[in-house]
Design a protein around this motif. Structure first.
Motif, PDB file in Angstrom:
ATOM      1  N   ALA A 242      60.144  90.335  35.756  1.00  0.00           N
ATOM      2  CA  ALA A 242      58.876  90.579  36.448  1.00  0.00           C
ATOM      3  C   ALA A 242      59.143  91.475  37.653  1.00  0.00           C
ATOM      4  CB  ALA A 242      58.252  89.264  36.898  1.00  0.00           C
ATOM      5  N   HIS A 243      58.143  92.250  38.047  1.00  0.00           N
ATOM      6  CA  HIS A 243      58.305  93.176  39.160  1.00  0.00           C
ATOM      7  C   HIS A 243      57.543  92.662  40.378  1.00  0.00           C
ATOM      8  CE1 HIS A 243      58.768  96.851  41.406  1.00  0.00           C
ATOM      9  NE2 HIS A 243      57.450  97.004  41.490  1.00  0.00           N
ATOM     10  N   PHE A 244      58.256  92.442  41.478  1.00  0.00           N
ATOM     11  CA  PHE A 244      57.619  91.974  42.703  1.00  0.00           C
ATOM     12  C   PHE A 244      57.034  93.162  43.464  1.00  0.00           C
ATOM     13  CE2 PHE A 244      58.009  91.333  47.336  1.00  0.00           C
ATOM     14  CZ  PHE A 244      57.087  90.318  47.493  1.00  0.00           C
ATOM     15  N   GLN A 245      55.739  93.098  43.766  1.00  0.00           N
ATOM     16  CA  GLN A 245      55.109  94.184  44.520  1.00  0.00           C
ATOM     17  C   GLN A 245      54.474  93.684  45.817  1.00  0.00           C
ATOM     18  OE1 GLN A 245      53.002  97.241  42.530  1.00  0.00           O
ATOM     19  NE2 GLN A 245      51.569  97.586  44.219  1.00  0.00           N
ATOM     20  N   SER A 246      53.701  92.592  45.743  1.00  0.00           N
ATOM     21  CA  SER A 246      53.000  92.149  46.943  1.00  0.00           C
ATOM     22  C   SER A 246      52.798  90.640  46.928  1.00  0.00           C
ATOM     23  CB  SER A 246      51.648  92.854  47.065  1.00  0.00           C
ATOM     24  OG  SER A 246      50.817  92.515  45.978  1.00  0.00           O
ATOM     25  N   MET A 247      52.440  90.125  48.104  1.00  0.00           N
ATOM     26  CA  MET A 247      52.268  88.684  48.253  1.00  0.00           C
ATOM     27  C   MET A 247      51.326  88.435  49.436  1.00  0.00           C
ATOM     28  SD  MET A 247      55.229  85.972  49.428  1.00  0.00           S
ATOM     29  CE  MET A 247      56.285  86.360  48.044  1.00  0.00           C
ATOM     30  N   GLU A 248      50.471  87.428  49.306  1.00  0.00           N
ATOM     31  CA  GLU A 248      49.650  86.983  50.435  1.00  0.00           C
ATOM     32  C   GLU A 248      49.796  85.482  50.572  1.00  0.00           C
ATOM     33  OE1 GLU A 248      44.968  86.593  51.900  1.00  0.00           O
ATOM     34  OE2 GLU A 248      45.490  88.049  50.320  1.00  0.00           O
ATOM     35  N   VAL A 249      50.061  85.025  51.800  1.00  0.00           N
ATOM     36  CA  VAL A 249      50.152  83.598  52.103  1.00  0.00           C
ATOM     37  C   VAL A 249      49.150  83.320  53.217  1.00  0.00           C
ATOM     38  CG1 VAL A 249      51.620  81.718  52.917  1.00  0.00           C
ATOM     39  CG2 VAL A 249      52.605  83.549  51.519  1.00  0.00           C
ATOM     40  N   ARG A 250      48.310  82.320  53.017  1.00  0.00           N
ATOM     41  CA  ARG A 250      47.249  82.062  54.005  1.00  0.00           C
ATOM     42  C   ARG A 250      47.058  80.554  54.171  1.00  0.00           C
ATOM     43  NH1 ARG A 250      42.736  84.633  56.175  1.00  0.00           N
ATOM     44  NH2 ARG A 250      43.221  86.600  55.133  1.00  0.00           N
ATOM     45  N   ASN A 251      46.880  80.128  55.419  1.00  0.00           N
ATOM     46  CA  ASN A 251      46.444  78.759  55.696  1.00  0.00           C
ATOM     47  C   ASN A 251      45.485  78.792  56.883  1.00  0.00           C
ATOM     48  OD1 ASN A 251      47.960  78.885  58.057  1.00  0.00           O
ATOM     49  ND2 ASN A 251      49.672  77.710  57.226  1.00  0.00           N
ATOM     50  N   SER A 252      45.208  77.645  57.466  1.00  0.00           N
ATOM     51  CA  SER A 252      44.225  77.599  58.553  1.00  0.00           C
ATOM     52  C   SER A 252      44.732  78.245  59.842  1.00  0.00           C
ATOM     53  CB  SER A 252      43.830  76.144  58.830  1.00  0.00           C
ATOM     54  OG  SER A 252      44.983  75.400  59.192  1.00  0.00           O
ATOM     55  N   GLN A 253      46.050  78.449  59.941  1.00  0.00           N
ATOM     56  CA  GLN A 253      46.652  78.962  61.172  1.00  0.00           C
ATOM     57  C   GLN A 253      46.931  80.468  61.144  1.00  0.00           C
ATOM     58  OE1 GLN A 253      48.497  76.489  63.691  1.00  0.00           O
ATOM     59  NE2 GLN A 253      46.725  75.357  62.977  1.00  0.00           N
ATOM     60  N   PHE A 254      47.243  80.994  59.971  1.00  0.00           N
ATOM     61  CA  PHE A 254      47.645  82.405  59.907  1.00  0.00           C
ATOM     62  C   PHE A 254      47.479  82.939  58.483  1.00  0.00           C
ATOM     63  CE2 PHE A 254      51.358  80.381  58.208  1.00  0.00           C
ATOM     64  CZ  PHE A 254      51.920  81.315  57.352  1.00  0.00           C
ATOM     65  N   ALA A 255      47.596  84.279  58.383  1.00  0.00           N
ATOM     66  CA  ALA A 255      47.698  84.947  57.079  1.00  0.00           C
ATOM     67  C   ALA A 255      48.873  85.910  57.146  1.00  0.00           C
ATOM     68  CB  ALA A 255      46.408  85.694  56.755  1.00  0.00           C
ATOM     69  N   ALA A 256      49.647  85.978  56.076  1.00  0.00           N
ATOM     70  CA  ALA A 256      50.795  86.893  55.995  1.00  0.00           C
ATOM     71  C   ALA A 256      50.672  87.720  54.732  1.00  0.00           C
ATOM     72  CB  ALA A 256      52.103  86.099  55.977  1.00  0.00           C
ATOM     73  N   PHE A 257      50.885  89.029  54.874  1.00  0.00           N
ATOM     74  CA  PHE A 257      50.800  89.961  53.753  1.00  0.00           C
ATOM     75  C   PHE A 257      52.122  90.713  53.630  1.00  0.00           C
ATOM     76  CE2 PHE A 257      46.793  89.517  55.942  1.00  0.00           C
ATOM     77  CZ  PHE A 257      45.864  89.275  54.938  1.00  0.00           C
ATOM     78  N   ILE A 258      52.641  90.785  52.425  1.00  0.00           N
ATOM     79  CA  ILE A 258      53.810  91.629  52.147  1.00  0.00           C
ATOM     80  C   ILE A 258      53.414  92.574  51.030  1.00  0.00           C
ATOM     81  CG2 ILE A 258      56.211  91.721  51.373  1.00  0.00           C
ATOM     82  CD1 ILE A 258      56.588  88.903  52.439  1.00  0.00           C
TER      83      ILE A 258
END
Length: 306
Positions: A242-258
């Motif tokens: 599989a090819h890793f391109q992007s990711m989003e992690v989100r909760n009530s405190q923050f959001a992180a985008f790669i």
């Protein structure tokens, strides 16, 4: 542009293992099958487009070490940008280790007096946690004295945690042309996004090469931890084809985008404002790509002319 990096230290100190983890996509447990380095192993690692790290992994057996200081002296120590000397923290031959290190410094002073010197006090995971800082501080102080008139920067490292990424990120950071311009533009980009932090990772190694911090965070090791975690995730994806391109992690405190940013980098954006929608952040990242690609090309032109 090629930049020569010498990786030296006693046989068994862990030089080839760390090189394999950072540049050859090994995971820590797989390094056990690596054999001892015979004489000098050369590898050319393309980094950020036209910057090529010319890595000389020098075998640490006594017979090889002696030839580096005699018959191979000029060849090994000429035109060096960075010397990385690795010490096994559990070595029983500290004085012999210091003797070889100081012999390296004499040869560097003679052949490459402007080279940067880094000492990695390695295998720190083998030391009881409550003693690590005390032992490291003692070794660092001794190395500072023995390195004079050269300056050395020390790191405590282990292949089993993020400390390896911290050391190599800071070393590579020094080799990137126009890095101050890159970080200045990254700060402007973070301001436009209203981001807490923005990080740039080199695409192959996932080393942090530039960052902008607008809101302080309590975890001073977070960049290296992210490098380590995402690199492991990328390798897991590869095993599944599989090819890793992007990711989003989100909760009530923050959001992180790669996300993939330029042909040679990934970008990570950290947001703590929950009112900013993900789509707006991703549009801004997309719109910034061409500008940062131009900056990379400027770096390449600068590197070729210097």
């Amino acid at each position: 542009m090629k930049k020569k990096v010498l990786l030296m230290g006693k046989s068994g100190s862990g030089k080839t293992s760390m090189r394999s983890i950072i540049f050859a996509n090994y995971i820590a447990r797989d390094t056990r099958r690596l054999g001892a380095t015979i004489d000098v192993e050369h590898s050319h690692v393309r980094f950020l487009g036209n910057l090529v790290l010319n890595l000389w992994d020098c075998g640490g057996q006594e017979a090889f070490m002696e030839t580096y200081f005699t018959s191979q002296r000029d060849n090994v120590f000429r035109n060096v940008e960075v010397l990385i000397y690795v010490f096994d923290v559990e070595s029983r031959e500290i004085e012999k280790d210091m003797h070889y290190y100081q012999s390296c410094l004499e040869a560097i002073l003679q052949n490459s007096p402007d080279a940067k010197v880094f000492c990695l006090i390695h295998k720190m995971d083998l030391i009881p946690e409550d003693q690590r800082q005390m032992i490291y501080d003692k070794r660092e102080s001794e190395l500072m004295k023995r390195s004079l008139p050269l300056n050395c920067t020390c790191f405590k490292t282990s292949i089993w945690d993020e400390t390896l990424y911290k050391a190599w990120s800071q070393i590579v950071h020094l080799l990137i042309p126009n890095v101050n311009l890159l970080e200045s533009n990254l700060s402007s980009f973070a301001s436009v996004l209203d981001a807490d932090e923005v990080l740039l990772f080199e695409r192959a190694t996932f080393l942090v090469i530039a960052h902008s911090v607008r809101r302080e965070h309590s975890d001073v090791h977070r960049f290296e931890k992210i490098s380590n975690i995402v690199k492991q995730f990328k390798l897991s994806c590869c095993k599944l084809q599989a090819h890793f391109q992007s990711m989003e992690v989100r909760n009530s405190q923050f959001a992180a985008f790669i996300d993939v940013f330029t042909p040679n980098t990934y970008v990570m954006v950290i947001m703590s404002d929950p009112t900013i929608p993900s789509a707006a952040t991703m549009v801004n990242v997309k719109n910034a790509r061409k500008h940062f690609e131009k900056l990379e090309k400027m770096d390449s032109t600068h590197a070729l002319s210097s």
